[in-house]
Write an enzyme that holds these catalytic residues in place. Structure first.
Site, PDB file in Angstrom:
ATOM      1  N   GLU A 206     -51.839 -35.865 -70.020  1.00 27.35           N
ATOM      2  CA  GLU A 206     -51.429 -36.522 -71.266  1.00 27.35           C
ATOM      3  C   GLU A 206     -49.933 -36.352 -71.403  1.00 27.35           C
ATOM      4  OE1 GLU A 206     -53.462 -34.694 -74.550  1.00 27.35           O
ATOM      5  OE2 GLU A 206     -55.427 -35.242 -73.805  1.00 27.35           O
ATOM      6  N   LYS A 208     -46.740 -34.914 -72.900  1.00 34.58           N
ATOM      7  CA  LYS A 208     -46.455 -33.759 -73.767  1.00 34.58           C
ATOM      8  C   LYS A 208     -45.362 -34.189 -74.732  1.00 34.58           C
ATOM      9  CE  LYS A 208     -45.502 -28.869 -74.166  1.00 34.58           C
ATOM     10  NZ  LYS A 208     -45.006 -29.046 -75.515  1.00 34.58           N
ATOM     11  N   ARG A 213     -47.285 -30.037 -84.286  1.00 34.33           N
ATOM     12  CA  ARG A 213     -48.742 -30.046 -84.153  1.00 34.33           C
ATOM     13  C   ARG A 213     -49.340 -30.390 -85.508  1.00 34.33           C
ATOM     14  NH1 ARG A 213     -51.726 -27.129 -79.973  1.00 34.33           N
ATOM     15  NH2 ARG A 213     -53.853 -27.898 -80.093  1.00 34.33           N
ATOM     16  N   ARG A 370     -54.943 -19.342 -75.032  1.00 33.96           N
ATOM     17  CA  ARG A 370     -54.047 -19.917 -74.045  1.00 33.96           C
ATOM     18  C   ARG A 370     -54.674 -19.617 -72.694  1.00 33.96           C
ATOM     19  NH1 ARG A 370     -48.771 -21.230 -74.974  1.00 33.96           N
ATOM     20  NH2 ARG A 370     -48.427 -19.983 -76.829  1.00 33.96           N
ATOM     21  N   LYS A 376     -49.117 -26.880 -69.537  1.00 30.81           N
ATOM     22  CA  LYS A 376     -47.994 -27.746 -69.876  1.00 30.81           C
ATOM     23  C   LYS A 376     -47.012 -27.743 -68.706  1.00 30.81           C
ATOM     24  CE  LYS A 376     -46.489 -23.791 -72.518  1.00 30.81           C
ATOM     25  NZ  LYS A 376     -45.969 -23.182 -73.695  1.00 30.81           N
TER      26      LYS A 376
HETATM   27  P1  AMP Z   1     -45.628 -25.165 -76.329  1.00 30.75           P
HETATM   28  O1  AMP Z   1     -45.242 -25.241 -77.779  1.00 30.75           O
HETATM   29  O2  AMP Z   1     -44.502 -25.430 -75.389  1.00 30.75           O
HETATM   30  O3  AMP Z   1     -46.424 -23.925 -76.021  1.00 30.75           O
HETATM   31  O4  AMP Z   1     -46.626 -26.356 -76.025  1.00 30.75           O
HETATM   32  C1  AMP Z   1     -47.806 -26.503 -76.729  1.00 30.75           C
HETATM   33  C2  AMP Z   1     -47.583 -27.503 -77.827  1.00 30.75           C
HETATM   34  O5  AMP Z   1     -47.344 -28.777 -77.277  1.00 30.75           O
HETATM   35  C3  AMP Z   1     -48.795 -27.721 -78.676  1.00 30.75           C
HETATM   36  O6  AMP Z   1     -48.918 -26.747 -79.670  1.00 30.75           O
HETATM   37  C4  AMP Z   1     -48.557 -29.093 -79.267  1.00 30.75           C
HETATM   38  O7  AMP Z   1     -47.835 -28.976 -80.475  1.00 30.75           O
HETATM   39  C5  AMP Z   1     -47.655 -29.748 -78.246  1.00 30.75           C
HETATM   40  N1  AMP Z   1     -48.222 -30.926 -77.565  1.00 30.75           N
HETATM   41  C6  AMP Z   1     -47.532 -32.029 -77.291  1.00 30.75           C
HETATM   42  N2  AMP Z   1     -48.300 -32.919 -76.656  1.00 30.75           N
HETATM   43  C7  AMP Z   1     -49.522 -32.375 -76.529  1.00 30.75           C
HETATM   44  C8  AMP Z   1     -50.746 -32.811 -75.950  1.00 30.75           C
HETATM   45  N3  AMP Z   1     -50.873 -34.007 -75.374  1.00 30.75           N
HETATM   46  N4  AMP Z   1     -51.791 -31.968 -76.001  1.00 30.75           N
HETATM   47  C9  AMP Z   1     -51.681 -30.738 -76.573  1.00 30.75           C
HETATM   48  N5  AMP Z   1     -50.550 -30.273 -77.138  1.00 30.75           N
HETATM   49  C10 AMP Z   1     -49.477 -31.080 -77.107  1.00 30.75           C
END
Ligand code: AMP
Length: 511
Positions: A206, A208, A213, A370, A376
């Protein structure tokens, strides 16, 4: 499980005094229970029956105790439960009539035991408290976790059966309810598409998105939006409330990301969007200044159905049935080849996103976790760091200074703060150069490491800045690798901790 086996477990419990030993025996018992027997088996071992009071007078019970034995084979726990069910709905003497054929199959010891269970007077020194501890041990949960779960499902039998069928992570979704926010599922960082292809078979990708969120709850016309940290942010996004109200189901919890968009529909930097979640006034003005676009990517609950135990594929199917406007769904694909995946990643970056998410197709939704189910992959950043020390290498790198300690300048530009170590990306030529030149700046050394004055600058690529208690700086670079040695740059001109702060939401305290 045969009823006789339960009686034997109960005898073992009676024979030991220590709580730990009792708990261990109960854990063994739990392991022997089948899923079908779980709910009532757990009740039996705690000394009660699922049906509660059966209201049988002593006279009736003694009749049962003294009935003639006809069968030899001990009934199963399942059969016992069925008989007790029938007895509960029967009236007066019919209760005895219903139970007689069961008692006729029991040994003397089994009869006594069943009567004690029915009247709730089993003397084995293991009640609900110990069984709860055993359930915690069985699933490797803390006492606190099991107590919290018990508050939501205050019946140990049902609690055990629930965890057994859904897995221990289901503890987080116990009692999933509209307007009670669920901790969002999180992703681990993966270095590259290549890595993911090596380790996993079935996954979707998907975009990112770089937004905030959103967990959107709706019941009829009531809509509530929660942030990643479960803060109620409904008032900040009136347009999102409207969007949620228009979806064709009355009750749901959807997970997604709200991104800010410019006039051309391109994502705006996160810092711009962040104003929408921090400013409490002028909401209408803010709505115009930073329009948002919801991008839903998961469905947790729909019309009475808790979907968190279902697979990603199933949840996404439900989601796409609800969110018919494709613009409100996060772009996704199932890559057939690595090339497909790389194309998708490149397109995502071109569109202004942060990278891609990898989601394992048969994974359930694990609130607050997690795990190895979502990953990611972010585009790399580069910064210039000073080398603060280098460790002697092993194997192929023996005799070379290899693992580099990396530092950036503090806010005042006067002190160097360590932000990570790496030996990745170093070519043979770089290793030789560093081994020849670093010792010139030596401050001191120990068996493994040469500490140097910050003079040599390296360009470092990395994927993420993470909080880290390991270093004084409080942060660490993830997947750092050396791009080149910057002999054109002095250590006074390298990046500062503030530059890293801009890349890290955590250090900005933004959610
Ligand atoms: P990080 O903040 O770098 O740990 O990445 C996780 C965050 O990416 C999640 O909490 C979401 O806010 C965001 N995010 C963006 N796109 C997506 C997606 N397609 N699926 C899940 N989370 C996503």
């Amino acid at each position: 499980m045969k009823f006789q086996v339960l009686v034997e477990y109960s005898n073992r419990l009676r024979r030991v005094a220590s709580r730990t030993e009792k708990v261990n025996i109960i854990v063994d018992f739990l392991k022997d229970l089948s899923k079908r027997e779980a709910a009532f088996g757990v009740k039996y071992i705690s000394g009660v029956v699922r049906q509660g009071k059966l209201n049988i007078a002593w006279k009736g019970l003694s009749e049962l105790l003294n009935s003639r034995r006809r069968g030899l084979d001990s009934p199963s726990l399942f059969q016992i439960d069925k008989y007790l069910d029938k007895a509960r709905s029967a009236k007066g003497r019919d209760k005895i009539r219903v139970l007689l054929p069961l008692f006729e199959r029991l040994s003397k010891q089994e009869r006594k035991y069943l009567v004690s269970l029915i009247v709730g007077e089993l003397q084995q020194g293991a009640g609900e408290g110990l069984v709860k501890l055993a359930i915690a041990k069985f699933f490797d949960l803390s006492d606190e976790e099991i107590e919290r779960a018990y508050l939501q499902k205050p019946d140990i039998g049902e609690l055990f059966a629930y965890l057994l069928s859904k897995g221990k992570t289901a503890i987080e979704t116990l009692g999933i309810r509209i307007f009670s926010p669920v901790k969002p599922m999180l992703a681990q960082i993966a270095e590259s598409i290549d890595d993911v292809f090596i380790e996993y078979d079935d996954f979707a990708l998907e975009y990112k998105l770089d937004g905030v969120r959103i967990q959107v709850h709706r019941n009829e016309d009531d809509v509530r939006i929660f942030s990643r940290h479960l803060r109620d942010i409904t008032s900040h996004f009136p347009e999102l409330v409207e969007t949620a109200r228009k979806l064709p189901v009355r009750e749901f919890i959807l997970d997604g990301e709200a991104i800010g968009i410019d006039a051309k529909g391109k994502p705006v930097p996160f810092q711009v969007l962040a104003r929408r979640t921090t400013r409490k006034k002028d909401i209408t003005k803010m709505q115009k200044q930073v329009p948002i676009l919801p991008q839903f990517f998961d469905a947790l609950y729909v019309d009475g159905d808790d979907l968190t135990g279902r697979t990603y594929v199933e949840r996404v199917k439900v989601l796409s049935d609800i969110v018919r406007n494709k613009r409100h769904l996060t772009a996704r694909m199932k890559p057939i080849s690595k090339d497909d995946a790389v194309d998708f990643y490149t397109t995502s970056l071109k569109k202004g996103n942060e990278g891609v998410m990898v989601k394992i197709l048969d994974s359930t939704y694990r609130p607050g976790k997690r795990g190895k189910f979502w990953f990611k992959i972010k585009s790399a950043h580069t910064i210039d760091c000073a080398i603060l020390a280098a460790e002697w290498g092993h194997g192929r790198r023996r005799g070379f200074l290899s693992n580099l300690h990396l530092g950036v300048l503090d806010e005042t530009g006067s002190k160097y703060l360590m932000v990570g170590k790496t030996f990745k990306g170093l070519t043979d030529k770089m290793l030789s150069w560093l081994t020849d030149n670093l010792p010139k700046y030596k401050l001191h050394e120990d068996r493994w490491t040469v500490y140097v004055k910050p003079e040599v600058v390296v360009e470092i690529a990395f994927n993420e800045v993470q909080k880290s208690p390991k270093y004084e700086s409080g942060v660490a670079l993830r997947f750092a690798r050396v791009k080149k040695i910057r002999d054109d740059k002095t250590a006074k001109k390298i990046n500062t901790i503030l530059d890293l702060g801009k890349l890290s939401r955590i250090s900005n305290g933004i959610e």
